[in-house]
Scaffold this motif. Structure first.
Motif, mmCIF file in Angstrom:
data_model
loop_
_atom_site.group_PDB
_atom_site.id
_atom_site.type_symbol
_atom_site.label_atom_id
_atom_site.label_comp_id
_atom_site.label_asym_id
_atom_site.label_seq_id
_atom_site.Cartn_x
_atom_site.Cartn_y
_atom_site.Cartn_z
ATOM 1 N N ARG A 154 -9.312 -7.899 -0.235
ATOM 2 C CA ARG A 154 -7.494 -7.919 0.152
ATOM 3 C C ARG A 154 -6.184 -8.017 -0.033
ATOM 4 N NH1 ARG A 154 -7.790 -10.292 5.473
ATOM 5 N NH2 ARG A 154 -9.631 -10.457 6.302
ATOM 6 N N ALA A 155 -6.331 -8.466 -1.831
ATOM 7 C CA ALA A 155 -5.370 -8.825 -2.606
ATOM 8 C C ALA A 155 -5.053 -6.803 -3.435
ATOM 9 C CB ALA A 155 -5.604 -9.242 -4.368
ATOM 10 N N GLU A 156 -6.589 -6.467 -3.522
ATOM 11 C CA GLU A 156 -6.499 -4.847 -4.285
ATOM 12 C C GLU A 156 -5.936 -4.200 -3.601
ATOM 13 O OE1 GLU A 156 -10.848 -4.560 -5.760
ATOM 14 O OE2 GLU A 156 -10.671 -5.882 -6.877
ATOM 15 N N ASP A 157 -6.899 -4.575 -2.029
ATOM 16 C CA ASP A 157 -6.305 -3.473 -0.520
ATOM 17 C C ASP A 157 -4.607 -3.188 -0.707
ATOM 18 O OD1 ASP A 157 -6.908 -1.700 1.720
ATOM 19 O OD2 ASP A 157 -6.094 -3.253 2.123
ATOM 20 N N ASN A 214 -2.863 -4.238 -3.312
ATOM 21 C CA ASN A 214 -1.541 -3.955 -4.127
ATOM 22 C C ASN A 214 -1.905 -1.954 -4.721
ATOM 23 O OD1 ASN A 214 -1.592 -3.880 -7.329
ATOM 24 N ND2 ASN A 214 -3.261 -2.381 -7.416
ATOM 25 N N THR A 215 -3.563 -1.159 -3.907
ATOM 26 C CA THR A 215 -3.441 0.363 -3.572
ATOM 27 C C THR A 215 -2.022 0.526 -2.991
ATOM 28 O OG1 THR A 215 -6.148 0.235 -3.560
ATOM 29 C CG2 THR A 215 -4.623 2.371 -2.529
ATOM 30 N N ARG A 216 -2.114 -0.042 -2.054
ATOM 31 C CA ARG A 216 -1.010 0.090 -0.365
ATOM 32 C C ARG A 216 0.266 -0.205 -0.941
ATOM 33 N NH1 ARG A 216 -2.638 -2.138 5.536
ATOM 34 N NH2 ARG A 216 -5.407 -1.228 5.205
ATOM 35 N N VAL A 217 0.442 -1.049 -2.058
ATOM 36 C CA VAL A 217 2.050 -0.923 -2.600
ATOM 37 C C VAL A 217 2.067 0.404 -3.791
ATOM 38 C CG1 VAL A 217 3.122 -2.632 -3.973
ATOM 39 C CG2 VAL A 217 1.758 -3.651 -1.937
ATOM 40 N N ALA A 218 0.859 0.543 -4.255
ATOM 41 C CA ALA A 218 1.532 1.665 -5.369
ATOM 42 C C ALA A 218 1.974 2.786 -4.491
ATOM 43 C CB ALA A 218 0.148 1.565 -6.563
ATOM 44 N N TRP A 240 2.430 3.176 -1.542
ATOM 45 C CA TRP A 240 4.515 3.115 -1.419
ATOM 46 C C TRP A 240 5.531 3.817 -1.768
ATOM 47 C CZ3 TRP A 240 6.469 3.316 4.065
ATOM 48 C CH2 TRP A 240 6.780 3.002 3.701
ATOM 49 N N SER A 241 4.993 2.651 -3.422
ATOM 50 C CA SER A 241 6.179 2.752 -4.342
ATOM 51 C C SER A 241 6.315 4.369 -4.935
ATOM 52 C CB SER A 241 5.532 1.968 -5.945
ATOM 53 O OG SER A 241 5.913 0.624 -5.359
ATOM 54 N N ILE A 242 5.124 5.008 -4.996
ATOM 55 C CA ILE A 242 4.911 6.399 -5.237
ATOM 56 C C ILE A 242 5.840 7.223 -4.194
ATOM 57 C CG2 ILE A 242 3.613 8.628 -5.657
ATOM 58 C CD1 ILE A 242 1.284 6.201 -7.153
ATOM 59 N N GLY A 243 5.871 6.576 -2.734
ATOM 60 C CA GLY A 243 6.147 8.028 -2.277
ATOM 61 C C GLY A 243 7.931 7.813 -1.971
ATOM 62 N N GLU A 244 8.243 6.585 -2.439
ATOM 63 C CA GLU A 244 9.146 5.500 -1.819
ATOM 64 C C GLU A 244 10.480 6.547 -3.947
ATOM 65 O OE1 GLU A 244 10.379 1.727 -2.911
ATOM 66 O OE2 GLU A 244 10.451 1.382 -0.087
ATOM 67 N N ALA A 245 9.897 6.845 -4.176
ATOM 68 C CA ALA A 245 9.561 7.625 -5.695
ATOM 69 C C ALA A 245 10.509 8.849 -5.798
ATOM 70 C CB ALA A 245 8.797 6.927 -6.912
ATOM 71 N N VAL A 246 8.927 9.371 -4.665
ATOM 72 C CA VAL A 246 9.357 11.350 -4.810
ATOM 73 C C VAL A 246 10.324 12.035 -3.377
ATOM 74 C CG1 VAL A 246 8.096 12.203 -3.139
ATOM 75 C CG2 VAL A 246 6.928 11.338 -5.148
ATOM 76 N N ILE A 247 10.537 10.516 -2.619
ATOM 77 C CA ILE A 247 11.896 10.931 -2.177
ATOM 78 C C ILE A 247 13.448 10.718 -2.180
ATOM 79 C CG2 ILE A 247 12.597 9.561 0.422
ATOM 80 C CD1 ILE A 247 10.204 9.004 1.647
#
Length: 214
Positions: free
Chosen positions: A168-171, A173-177, A179-186
């Motif tokens: 669950r933690a790895e999943d 962490n992947t979603r947060v990563a 999401w962070s990349i998407g926010e940076a692009v936007i």
């Protein structure tokens, strides 16, 4: 003399522990998407059995489980269960089949743990006369025997919980990563858009002057 008795009793304890677990099938395996995995166990009539399973990783942590007797009669059937335990007494001799299915999932594979116990543990001292009381050393061996079984059960339980929590933690962490990349692009796109818009406000525009002769 005392040390020799202790050594013999410890050997008996170790042998009985191994013998008691000989009929227990314990396995952790991967179940791919759109797949079904079956296992078989030879059981004699009148034997008490327990099937316990848990989905460790994958998707919504659920799986289909089905248990059949040698004639194909369904003894247990559950759909999309995360974990469960089922105890029964064999009514027929033969090969019992239990299956785990992930056919309802189109792209997510699962990791499934199961423990299939057939029969009960034999007595620790089968050759001893049960009419007489156990000696202090024999009572201590019985207590150690039961304590070791409890320790193994707890270790298995905590290993499964640890594996599930890590998944669950790895999943997460992947979603947060992502999401962070998407926010940076936007944010980058919005910043570039604002710069272009502001430059358009302050850019010099050429004006055309027309003289009207008299």
């Amino acid at each position: 003399m005392y040390g020799a008795n202790v050594g013999v009793l410890l050997q008996v304890l170790w042998a009985q522990l191994l013998l008691g677990w000989a009929r227990a099938s314990e396995l952790t395996f991967e179940l791919p998407d759109n797949a079904k995995q079956c296992f078989y166990e030879e059981i004699t009539i009148g034997t008490k059995c327990t099937l316990e399973f848990q989905v460790v990783t994958g998707g919504h942590y659920d799986v289909d489980c089905r248990l059949e007797d040698p004639e194909g009669t369904v003894l247990y059937k559950e759909m999309k269960k995360q974990y469960d335990s089922f105890t029964f007494t064999a009514a027929k001799n033969g090969s019992y089949k239990f299956c785990f299915s992930n056919e309802f999932s189109t792209f997510t594979h699962k990791t499934v743990y199961f423990d299939f116990q057939v029969g009960e543990d034999p007595p620790l001292f089968p050759n001893e006369n049960r009419v007489t009381a156990l000696t202090q050393m024999e009572s201590a061996c019985v207590s150690i025997h039961e304590a070791l079984k409890s320790v193994i059960d707890y270790q298995t339980h905590f290993r499964l919980r640890e594996a599930q929590g890590r998944s669950r933690a790895e999943d997460l962490n992947t979603r947060v990563a992502f999401w962070s990349i998407g926010e940076a692009v936007i944010l980058l796109i919005v910043s570039i858009g604002q710069v272009v818009l502001l430059r358009s406000f302050f850019s010099d525009r050429k004006t055309t002057t027309t003289r009207v002769g008299s």
